[in-house]
Design a protein around this motif. Structure first.
Motif, short mmCIF file in Angstrom:
data_model
loop_
_atom_site.label_atom_id
_atom_site.label_comp_id
_atom_site.label_asym_id
_atom_site.label_seq_id
_atom_site.Cartn_x
_atom_site.Cartn_y
_atom_site.Cartn_z
N SER A 56 0.76 -1.18 -0.14
CA SER A 56 -0.14 -0.02 0.02
C SER A 56 0.92 1.36 0.11
O SER A 56 0.36 2.23 -0.37
N ILE A 75 -3.33 1.00 10.32
CA ILE A 75 -4.51 1.98 9.64
C ILE A 75 -4.21 2.52 8.29
O ILE A 75 -5.13 2.57 7.39
N THR A 112 -6.59 1.73 4.97
CA THR A 112 -7.28 3.04 4.27
C THR A 112 -6.58 3.58 3.07
O THR A 112 -6.70 4.71 2.82
N LYS A 113 -5.74 2.75 2.54
CA LYS A 113 -5.17 3.02 1.35
C LYS A 113 -4.40 4.51 1.53
O LYS A 113 -4.42 5.27 0.47
N GLU A 117 -4.81 7.08 3.59
CA GLU A 117 -5.66 8.15 3.62
C GLU A 117 -5.59 8.77 5.16
O GLU A 117 -5.49 9.70 5.17
N TYR A 118 -5.41 7.67 6.04
CA TYR A 118 -5.26 8.02 7.28
C TYR A 118 -3.92 7.63 7.95
O TYR A 118 -3.24 6.41 7.62
#
Length: 519
Positions: A194, A255, A259-260, A262-263
């Motif tokens: 990721s 996380i 969340t790719k 994002e977070y």
């Protein structure tokens, strides 16, 4: 022979009722406190650059911001022990002068070598030593824990950052692999499908560790009376934040992964970290409450303490002698700095057999304060180039700033460090040690070799370099201090990179040894 500050109880006093009221202070405390205040303020004045340097670190560093609270906490702890301290008659202890002299000498050596932590430790240790000298052994014994807590005022612990980064990286990699997610690690650089993560200095957990130790020591002091319980809880407070930081890093990676990215990839992961740390500290204190001990102070016999205390000795002679001893180190440093220092010659890149060049080049590091800087580029005629970066500091006190934990042979914002190591390389001038630092920026990889030269002695060890700097100051050797950095493409196979760097250093060692030195 009994300590005159320890008061015995007479038969008549033994019949006096016990009371929980505030104890009657022993004779001599007002005068002694005045002398102690003068001594502490004078010491801060004598060592003002060290004191202000320490305070500036508290102000600008989130890691050591707790230092601003240490003195109020120590004063509070002393106030809680007033029932034990006040009845003890203060009497000067002249053997403390020897400790003050030792600390002043340590400060001089540390400051001469630019070891900020060493000079700050010596300064902070002077305060308990002054209490011993002016108030006596019995007072120091009664106030031992609060005085020892002053150690947290020193911004110490930066040397733990790399091993903590290593532990956090290894912990995170193992935890991620347990979930079945593939991960590749190179030093503090973690790569998942990721995205890519770096275990930066802020992720090492040093802030959590220092804060946990400071809070843990205070909690142990206020909650327990047994030395063993205090010791075990402090050890517990040192282990828990290290493990918790590993879990925190693992949680942030997971996380971000799910969340790719994002977070938990920006400032929010710092917020998550402090919230998690607060929860961990709360749980740690909750566990510690199961072994809580009664902290009540035994009642005192006021009549015996007031009547039997011997006349206190005047602290002024001890004060004068203490200040005379403490003034010697700053005076010696001032005299040393007044000695003339030879200028550093212009650095000229040498010609190196088997290499084309030198040519002008650029390379950025975090070194500052140098007198001269040289950057040159060479190539081996086969399409491979190598950059040479050299900085020189004038001898004397200026060169003590050369070796610092904030000085790196690359720009951290541009490059991420991989797994470093020390190498031994044969050269025409004999075998040399170099510090190998691979750095990564996306698809680009570079290999860096670096070393110091202090007083003409090459070394890769900051500790050894600092010792040589201190010796040079004491012996009057004002040879310029120098830092050498070799940079080359690290994307080739390791043996090819090693051959390139070894070949250059083997041919250039002798001219580099003379670079920046007066003929």
């Amino acid at each position: 022979m009994s300590d005159p500050a320890l008061v015995s109880v007479t038969a008549a006093d033994a019949q006096a009722p016990l009371t929980d009221a505030a104890p009657v202070p022993a004779r001599g405390w007002p005068v002694t406190l005045a002398a102690l205040t003068v001594a502490l303020l004078a010491t801060i004045g004598l060592y003002w650059p060290t004191a202000t340097g320490m305070a500036s670190i508290w102000w600008r560093s989130d890691t050591f911001a707790h230092g601003m609270l240490v003195v109020p906490i120590v004063l509070y702890m002393l106030w809680t022990r007033r029932a034990e301290i006040a009845p003890v008659a203060p009497r000067p202890a002249y053997p403390g002068l020897a400790l003050l002299a030792l600390l002043a000498a340590g400060w001089f050596i540390a400051d001469s070598a630019g070891v900020g932590v060493g000079s700050q430790l010596c300064l902070v240790a002077m305060f308990p030593a002054l209490v011993w000298t002016l108030c006596g052994r019995a007072v120091v014994a009664a106030a031992a824990f609060p005085l020892a807590y002053l150690i947290f005022a020193v911004p110490i612990g930066e040397g733990l950052v790399p091993p903590l980064q290593d532990f956090t990286a290894h912990f995170t990699v193992r935890a991620v692999r347990l979930t079945g997610i593939p991960v590749y690690a190179e030093g503090w650089y973690l790569m998942l499908p990721s995205g890519t993560f770096q275990v930066a200095e802020a992720c090492s957990g040093i802030r959590y560790l220092i804060a946990s130790l400071a809070l843990g020591c205070l909690y142990a002091y206020l909650t327990y009376r047994s030395p063993w319980r205090r010791f075990l809880f402090i050890v517990f407070a040192a282990i828990v934040p290290v493990l918790a930081n590993g879990l925190r890093a693992f949680g942030i990676v997971m996380i971000a992964h799910f969340t790719k990215m994002e977070y938990a990839t920006g400032a929010d992961h710092l917020v998550y970290g402090w919230l998690f740390f607060g929860l961990v500290i709360g749980l740690m204190f909750w566990v510690g409450r199961f072994w809580e001990e009664n902290q009540s102070v035994p009642p005192v016999r006021q009549t015996s303490l007031a009547a039997a205390a011997p006349a206190a000795a005047q602290p002024w002679p001890a004060l004068v002698l203490s200040l005379c001893v403490l003034a010697l180190a700053p005076l010696a440093l001032w005299r040393s700095d007044a000695q003339p220092v030879a200028s550093v010659p212009v650095l000229t890149a040498p010609a190196v057999a088997g290499w084309n060049g030198p040519k002008p080049a650029e390379w950025a590091t975090t070194y500052t304060g140098q007198t001269r800087t040289l950057v040159a580029q060479y190539d081996d005629g086969r399409g491979h180039d190598l950059r040479l970066w050299v900085a020189a500091w004038a001898g004397g006190h200026d060169s003590s700033r050369m070796i610092s934990s904030v000085h790196l042979p690359y720009k951290p914002g541009e490059w991420v460090q991989g797994a470093d190591r020390v190498r031994r390389v044969p050269t025409a001038a004999g075998e040399r040690e170099v510090y190998e630092v691979p750095v990564i920026a996306g698809e680009r990889r570079l290999t860096i070799w670096t070393w110091y030269s202090v007083g003409g002695h090459p070394t890769v060890s900051p500790s050894t370099g600092k010792l040589w700097q201190a010796w040079n100051m004491l012996s009057g050797n004002h040879t310029p201090g120098r830092v050498f950095v070799l940079v080359t493409d690290g994307s080739d196979p390791p043996d090819v990179v090693d051959e390139r760097l070894s070949g250059f250093l083997g041919a250039a060692a002798q001219p580099l040894d003379r670079l920046g030195l007066a003929d």
